[in-house]
Structures are given as C-alpha cells and as structure tokens.
Design an enzyme around this catalytic site. Structure first.
Site, PDB file in Angstrom:
ATOM      1  N   GLU A   1       0.867  -1.177   0.000  1.00 28.26           N
ATOM      2  CA  GLU A   1       0.000   0.000   0.000  1.00 28.26           C
ATOM      3  C   GLU A   1       0.902   1.225   0.000  1.00 28.26           C
ATOM      4  O   GLU A   1       1.469   1.598   1.024  1.00 28.26           O
ATOM      5  CB  GLU A   1      -0.917  -0.012   1.228  1.00 28.26           C
TER       6      GLU A   1
ATOM      7  N   CYS B   1      -1.588   9.137   1.921  1.00 25.19           N
ATOM      8  CA  CYS B   1      -1.336   8.558   0.596  1.00 25.19           C
ATOM      9  C   CYS B   1      -2.432   8.884  -0.394  1.00 25.19           C
ATOM     10  O   CYS B   1      -2.188   8.924  -1.605  1.00 25.19           O
ATOM     11  CB  CYS B   1      -1.156   7.046   0.714  1.00 25.19           C
TER      12      CYS B   1
END
Length: 485
Positions: free
Chosen positions: A213, A251
């Site tokens: 991720e 993110c």
C-alpha cells in the site's frame, strides 16, 4: 544476536500455535475482533493523546480518521464473518458427472503487517482486522516515527487479544530488516515505494506474497460548473482533503489540481476563502492542523519550496515554523513540471495547481505519469466522466468528492503500478489474508472409459463432444460409462 534468536523463537511458537488449529474457529476469530472493539473503546482517550503527541491531531480528527473508522470496520467484519468463512459451491461443466466442488477459505498462517506513521493506529489495525477475521497469527510492526502510538499498541493491544497469536514488535528500521529476513505466509506493507522495493526483495527469498500500500501523486481534475453552489462545495472538499487530512500527509491526499486556465482566478479565490474558513485568519493558531511528522520531513518540504523556480510560484501561504514543525497551507500556481514538487509525492500541505488550455487535456497529462492511488474528478458532465473512467488507470476513481473511498468497507482499497499492489478493507482484507482452496468430490461409481489410453479415433470424437458441450455427445458419453475400450 540474542534478540534475533529470541525473535525466531517467538515466531516458531506462533507457528506452533497456529498449527494447533486454535485460530481457525469462528468463536476465536470473533473474540479477537471483539477485543479490538474493546481496545478502541477503553483506550480511546489514550489513543487521542498519543496521536496528539506524535502528530498534533485534534481528537475529532483522530476519531474521524482512525478510531471511528476502525470501529465501523470491526463491526462490519463481525456482522459478515460467518458469510465470509462459509464455503462457496462452484459450478462445474457438464462433463463433471457425479462431481461436486466448493471453494473453501482457509487462513494463510503467520503474517506480518508493517504499518506507517501518518495514520499510526488506523493503518496498523485496519489490516489486522482482516488478518484476524481470516484466522491468522499476526506480527505487527508499527512505525518508530510515532513512538507514543507505537508504545500504546505494544503495551495495551496485547491485553485485549490472544497474546500467543498476536504480537506487536517495536523498533527502528533494523528491527524491520530482521523481521523481513524471516519466513512469512504473507506480508502487508504500507509506506514509501523506496522501502517497498526492499520489502519485495526480502520477500522474494521465501517466495512470500506481498501486499504493498504505497501512494503516488493523486490528482484532482477540476471542471467548470454552471452553479456557484457546486463550485463552493468542490473548493471546500478539495481544500479540506489537502490540508486537514493529517496536514496533507496521506497517501490518498490531493497532490495537485488540474484546471482550465480561463477559470484559474475564480478557483484560486475560492480555495483561499475556504482555507480561511477552515483554519481561520492565522492557520498557525488553529487547533485543526496536524503538524509535520519530524524535522527530516519538514526539511524535505521546505526544500521543495526553496527551489528558486518553485518559490516564485507561491500564490498563497508559505509560512513555516521549524520549531513547531508547522507549514502553512500553501498554494502554488504552475510550478515547473520537471521540479521535484511535481515529480515526487508531496506528502504535506503544499498544493500545486496546474493550468491546461482544455480540461480534456488533463486525461493525457495524468496518463503520461505513473498510475496514482486515486484520481479525483469534479465535473457535472457525464460524457467527461465516461472518458476519464475509460482512459485513465488508478487504484480508485472518485467523482465530486475526495478520500471517501477509504471509508467504504465494500470497496477494495489498493493501488496499481507504482502506487501499490494488492487490496484490502472489508471482505477484501479477509480475502487478502486467506487462501481460497478448491475442494472437489467425485463419485467412484462411474468413469469415462475414453479418458484412458490406448487412444483411438472414437475416443477423440467423444472427447470433442464432451468439451464442446454437445448434448448428443454427452448422451454418448453417458451410454459409454464403464464401457470396456
């Protein structure tokens, strides 16, 4: 050397505990998920305090982004666990007479979760929910950059869970490297693409499957709107997503905005107005701003702005206070596309706005760059939505809002290309930490005589009929069962 031996001994104990079958039962899995709920409830105040000390997060932001979202995720897993665990009947071809099959989810074994610092509770426990729901033993390595949160997880979390199946290992990068040298049944890593390459290289030694991720430069495409209210909503959501979500250290935060040059003045004024509405006339005094994680990242962000070709592009903000790790919400207009601020993930409260002659040009702009974790598009045109969906690639695509995809347990969360591999959240987390085993049961009563040598033309024709689902051929097959060749 002693710590390595102790680590290996601990992991062997966990493997033995997994092999005992204790973690496979639904009651055990439920007890662990309920333990996570109890941890979030009993330790909420301590979680808020740890997040405030490590990142300067306000309790409401901490609840919104971590405690509340985790509580929702655990409850969702508890409600769906029986269904997730159940085997699924598989449809078989007609040739499979007197045969049944099912797909059975089973735990992988011993898994490693390496989390990151920007959402240190949420990004530690979200994958843990799926790993425990799937019946695994788990080692969690929190980030050393958020020491208060890491300490809280290491000291408090094990008291709510089965300590033989779940361990929290604190430490710096050296500890992470030691963990990666061990054999795991799966690794989930959240962090930078640079470290992800090291994780992949280490996992390759044992052929360990990996979920990465990562992040990337998540763009916003900002189309024109016919109604002033829609413009206000769009500006508010973009400003919030960039500057309030851990001060842009996320993110899936907005990294840059693409807008037609003829509308730039209007959008700039709207965003400046919303910065003031969200954070006041002096954002430095606002309690709604998280701080930059440490001096290293503060210096990195400052250097992005101190580039002479970039500095002249600041149209709002730019104030910094290194002692308090504070950077004012900052907007830049058309920084050079080859500058670091447009090449690297920003991960901070700096927002470049890039103008294009025609908003359709944004499709090519995005497609020519590495695939982002998310693309956000504000538009009221269905034809434009269809083009973007068909002509761009990203981990997720969101129209007329930002970041909300993270909260949806029914959607996969993950990247593509340089923004990551694999997915989790909700059932996708359960599947990520499960092996879906094919189980086939065949009767011994009958057989197809023509499946065995020696070969002849008749057997070939019967096989053709079987594979082509020709019903006359199937009839011949049935008539030919147990027939001597």
């Amino acid at each position: 050397m002693e710590t390595t031996v102790l680590l290996e001994d601990d992991l062997e104990d966990m493997r033995m505990y997994y092999r005992s079958g204790k973690t496979r039962g639904e009651s055990w899995r439920r007890s662990q998920l309920q333990g996570l709920l109890l941890f979030l409830k009993k330790k909420e105040g301590e979680i808020f305090e740890a997040l405030a000390q490590d990142l300067g997060k306000h309790p409401i932001e901490a609840y919104r982004d971590e405690v509340g979202s985790l509580t929702k995720s655990v409850n969702y897993a508890l409600n769906c666990l029986s269904e997730w665990m159940s085997s699924k009947k598989a449809k078989l071809p007609l040739i499979a007479i007197l045969t049944t099959a099912e797909i059975v989810p089973e735990p992988l074994g011993l898994v490693l979760v390496i989390s990151t610092w920007n959402f240190p509770i949420g990004l530690s426990l979200e994958p843990l929910i799926g790993a425990l729901a799937a019946g695994n033993c788990v080692v969690l390595k929190p980030s050393e950059l958020t020491p208060k949160c890491s300490f809280l997880l290491a000291t408090a979390l094990p008291t709510f869970l089965d300590g033989k199946a779940v361990k929290v290992v604190e430490g710096d990068s050296t500890t992470g490297e030691r963990l990666l040298r061990q054999k795991w049944d799966k690794i989930l890593f959240t962090g930078s693409s640079r470290i992800a390459r090291e994780v992949l290289a280490a996992a390759a030694e044992h052929l360990t499957p990996v979920v990465l991720e990562l992040g990337g430069k998540c763009p916003v495409i900002l189309d024109s709107f016919s109604r002033s209210w829609d413009k206000e909503v769009a500006a508010q959501r973009i400003t919030w997503a960039k500057f309030n979500a851990c001060a842009g250290q996320a993110c899936i935060a907005v990294d840059y905005v693409l807008v037609e040059e003829r509308f730039i003045d209007e959008w700039l004024e709207l965003m400046k107005t919303w910065i003031k509405k969200l954070f006041g006339e002096n954002p430095k005094q606002s309690c709604c701003n998280a701080r930059i994680i440490n001096k290293h990242h503060f210096t990195r962000l400052r250097m992005l702005l101190e580039d002479p070709k970039v500095q002249s592009r600041v149209v709002h903000g730019g104030d910094m206070d290194e002692d308090n790790l504070y950077i004012e919400p900052t907007i830049l207009l058309n920084p050079p596309l080859q500058s670091a601020i447009m090449m690297d993930e920003i991960f901070g409260p700096l927002l470049p706005i890039i103008t294009v002659k025609n908003i359709e040009d944004s499709i090519q702009f995005i497609s020519s760059r590495p695939k982002p974790l998310a693309i956000y598009v504000f538009t009221e045109r269905e034809s434009f939505r269809q083009r973007i969906q068909a002509e761009t690639s990203s981990g997720s695509l969101i129209f007329n809002d930002v970041i909300i995809q993270y909260l949806a347990d029914t959607l996969p969360f993950g990247g593509i290309g340089e923004s990551g591999m694999g997915k989790y959240h909700g059932k996708f987390s359960f599947d990520t930490f499960s092996h879906h085993k094919a189980v086939v049961r065949r009767s011994l009563l009958v057989d197809f005589w023509f499946r065995f040598p020696p070969w002849n033309e008749q057997k070939l024709q019967l096989l053709r009929s079987a594979y082509d689902y020709d019903y006359l051929g199937l009839l011949l097959i049935v008539l030919g069962l147990k027939r001597s060749s």
